[in-house]
Design a protein around this motif. Structure first.
Motif, PDB file in Angstrom:
ATOM      1  N   SER A   1       0.971  -1.204  -0.335  1.00  0.00           N
ATOM      2  CA  SER A   1       0.118   0.146  -0.095  1.00  0.00           C
ATOM      3  C   SER A   1       0.851   1.201  -0.287  1.00  0.00           C
ATOM      4  O   SER A   1       1.681   1.569   0.905  1.00  0.00           O
ATOM      5  CB  SER A   1      -0.789   0.134   1.218  1.00  0.00           C
ATOM      6  N   TRP A   2       1.147   1.908  -1.539  1.00  0.00           N
ATOM      7  CA  TRP A   2       1.911   3.224  -0.888  1.00  0.00           C
ATOM      8  C   TRP A   2       1.342   4.616   0.517  1.00  0.00           C
ATOM      9  O   TRP A   2       1.660   5.130   0.379  1.00  0.00           O
ATOM     10  CB  TRP A   2       1.590   3.987  -2.374  1.00  0.00           C
ATOM     11  N   LEU A   3       0.086   4.353   0.517  1.00  0.00           N
ATOM     12  CA  LEU A   3      -0.690   5.021   1.188  1.00  0.00           C
ATOM     13  C   LEU A   3       0.265   4.720   2.726  1.00  0.00           C
ATOM     14  O   LEU A   3       0.246   6.179   3.539  1.00  0.00           O
ATOM     15  CB  LEU A   3      -2.412   4.832   0.926  1.00  0.00           C
ATOM     16  N   THR A   4       0.260   4.283   3.022  1.00  0.00           N
ATOM     17  CA  THR A   4       0.561   3.635   3.636  1.00  0.00           C
ATOM     18  C   THR A   4       1.979   3.943   4.289  1.00  0.00           C
ATOM     19  O   THR A   4       2.841   4.546   5.392  1.00  0.00           O
ATOM     20  CB  THR A   4      -0.038   2.094   4.415  1.00  0.00           C
ATOM     21  N   ARG A   5       2.567   3.710   3.287  1.00  0.00           N
ATOM     22  CA  ARG A   5       4.295   3.939   3.141  1.00  0.00           C
ATOM     23  C   ARG A   5       4.518   5.969   3.548  1.00  0.00           C
ATOM     24  O   ARG A   5       4.996   6.206   4.128  1.00  0.00           O
ATOM     25  CB  ARG A   5       5.436   4.339   2.228  1.00  0.00           C
ATOM     26  N   TYR A   6       3.685   7.013   2.528  1.00  0.00           N
ATOM     27  CA  TYR A   6       3.570   8.432   1.954  1.00  0.00           C
ATOM     28  C   TYR A   6       2.783   8.588   3.556  1.00  0.00           C
ATOM     29  O   TYR A   6       3.357   9.974   3.903  1.00  0.00           O
ATOM     30  CB  TYR A   6       2.786   8.253   1.026  1.00  0.00           C
ATOM     31  N   PHE A   7       2.057   7.676   4.013  1.00  0.00           N
ATOM     32  CA  PHE A   7       1.390   8.963   5.099  1.00  0.00           C
ATOM     33  C   PHE A   7       2.640   8.376   6.338  1.00  0.00           C
ATOM     34  O   PHE A   7       2.419   9.696   7.166  1.00  0.00           O
ATOM     35  CB  PHE A   7       0.215   7.674   5.985  1.00  0.00           C
ATOM     36  N   PHE A   8       3.431   7.875   6.511  1.00  0.00           N
ATOM     37  CA  PHE A   8       4.604   7.088   7.660  1.00  0.00           C
ATOM     38  C   PHE A   8       5.144   9.001   7.066  1.00  0.00           C
ATOM     39  O   PHE A   8       5.711   9.378   8.003  1.00  0.00           O
ATOM     40  CB  PHE A   8       4.687   6.497   7.821  1.00  0.00           C
ATOM     41  N   TYR A   9       6.409   8.371   6.240  1.00  0.00           N
ATOM     42  CA  TYR A   9       7.472   9.709   5.392  1.00  0.00           C
ATOM     43  C   TYR A   9       6.448  10.581   5.868  1.00  0.00           C
ATOM     44  O   TYR A   9       6.858  11.541   6.143  1.00  0.00           O
ATOM     45  CB  TYR A   9       7.494   9.194   4.455  1.00  0.00           C
ATOM     46  N   ALA A  10       5.132  11.463   5.517  1.00  0.00           N
ATOM     47  CA  ALA A  10       4.384  12.781   5.570  1.00  0.00           C
ATOM     48  C   ALA A  10       4.910  13.344   6.511  1.00  0.00           C
ATOM     49  O   ALA A  10       5.045  14.155   7.340  1.00  0.00           O
ATOM     50  CB  ALA A  10       3.224  13.050   4.533  1.00  0.00           C
ATOM     51  N   ASN A  11       4.062  12.156   7.566  1.00  0.00           N
ATOM     52  CA  ASN A  11       4.494  12.881   9.097  1.00  0.00           C
ATOM     53  C   ASN A  11       5.694  12.526   9.922  1.00  0.00           C
ATOM     54  O   ASN A  11       5.915  13.969  10.556  1.00  0.00           O
ATOM     55  CB  ASN A  11       3.389  11.563  10.105  1.00  0.00           C
ATOM     56  N   PHE A  12       6.503  11.781   9.499  1.00  0.00           N
ATOM     57  CA  PHE A  12       8.088  12.138   9.773  1.00  0.00           C
ATOM     58  C   PHE A  12       8.265  13.268   9.165  1.00  0.00           C
ATOM     59  O   PHE A  12       9.384  14.398   9.754  1.00  0.00           O
ATOM     60  CB  PHE A  12       8.509  10.464   9.313  1.00  0.00           C
ATOM     61  N   ILE A  13       7.949  13.796   8.061  1.00  0.00           N
ATOM     62  CA  ILE A  13       9.038  14.416   7.570  1.00  0.00           C
ATOM     63  C   ILE A  13       8.051  16.139   8.071  1.00  0.00           C
ATOM     64  O   ILE A  13       8.979  17.545   8.338  1.00  0.00           O
ATOM     65  CB  ILE A  13       8.492  15.241   5.884  1.00  0.00           C
ATOM     66  N   THR A  14       6.981  16.583   7.974  1.00  0.00           N
ATOM     67  CA  THR A  14       6.427  17.217   8.882  1.00  0.00           C
ATOM     68  C   THR A  14       6.335  17.580  10.325  1.00  0.00           C
ATOM     69  O   THR A  14       5.820  18.556  10.730  1.00  0.00           O
ATOM     70  CB  THR A  14       4.842  17.821   8.194  1.00  0.00           C
ATOM     71  N   MET A  15       6.593  16.500  11.446  1.00  0.00           N
ATOM     72  CA  MET A  15       6.682  16.991  12.829  1.00  0.00           C
ATOM     73  C   MET A  15       7.411  17.993  13.197  1.00  0.00           C
ATOM     74  O   MET A  15       7.220  19.157  13.824  1.00  0.00           O
ATOM     75  CB  MET A  15       6.612  15.408  13.021  1.00  0.00           C
ATOM     76  N   PRO A  16       8.549  18.044  12.676  1.00  0.00           N
ATOM     77  CA  PRO A  16       9.407  19.342  13.083  1.00  0.00           C
ATOM     78  C   PRO A  16       9.111  20.769  12.763  1.00  0.00           C
ATOM     79  O   PRO A  16       9.153  21.698  12.831  1.00  0.00           O
ATOM     80  CB  PRO A  16      11.038  18.703  12.229  1.00  0.00           C
ATOM     81  N   ILE A  17       8.108  20.894  10.807  1.00  0.00           N
ATOM     82  CA  ILE A  17       7.847  21.313  10.658  1.00  0.00           C
ATOM     83  C   ILE A  17       6.385  22.697  12.226  1.00  0.00           C
ATOM     84  O   ILE A  17       6.371  23.674  12.478  1.00  0.00           O
ATOM     85  CB  ILE A  17       7.115  21.429   9.134  1.00  0.00           C
ATOM     86  N   PHE A  18       5.410  21.148  11.864  1.00  0.00           N
ATOM     87  CA  PHE A  18       4.877  21.595  12.809  1.00  0.00           C
ATOM     88  C   PHE A  18       4.824  21.949  14.704  1.00  0.00           C
ATOM     89  O   PHE A  18       4.158  22.641  15.083  1.00  0.00           O
ATOM     90  CB  PHE A  18       3.495  20.546  13.393  1.00  0.00           C
TER      91      PHE A  18
END
Length: 78
Positions: A32-49
């Motif tokens: 599932s591409w959605l699972t991987r991208y969801f994890f990566y997106a959360n990991f990348i955007t956590m410092p921004i938020f």
């Protein structure tokens, strides 16, 4: 040997922990591409938020908005 984990799974996982343990994580990660991208997106955007949160709770910013709210709700801006 009383604290050894059981070798067989429950027929139906009743507890939340059992449901997490029996979930097919590897299958969803691989297929599932959605699972991987969801994890990566959360990991990348956590410092921004985190930075946005730190800036919005800055004492100077809090005081600025307290003054804006005071003016708005007292009727000075009407």
């Amino acid at each position: 040997m009383a604290d050894a984990a059981p070798k067989r799974h429950m027929k139906y996982p009743y507890t939340f922990t059992a449901k997490i343990v029996q979930f097919p994580w590897k299958y969803y990660w691989k297929h599932s591409w959605l699972t991987r991208y969801f994890f990566y997106a959360n990991f990348i955007t956590m410092p921004i938020f985190y930075k946005i949160g730190k800036l919005s709770h800055n004492p100077a910013n809090v005081e600025r908005w307290r003054e804006i709210d005071r003016k708005t709700f007292s009727g000075e801006l009407h």
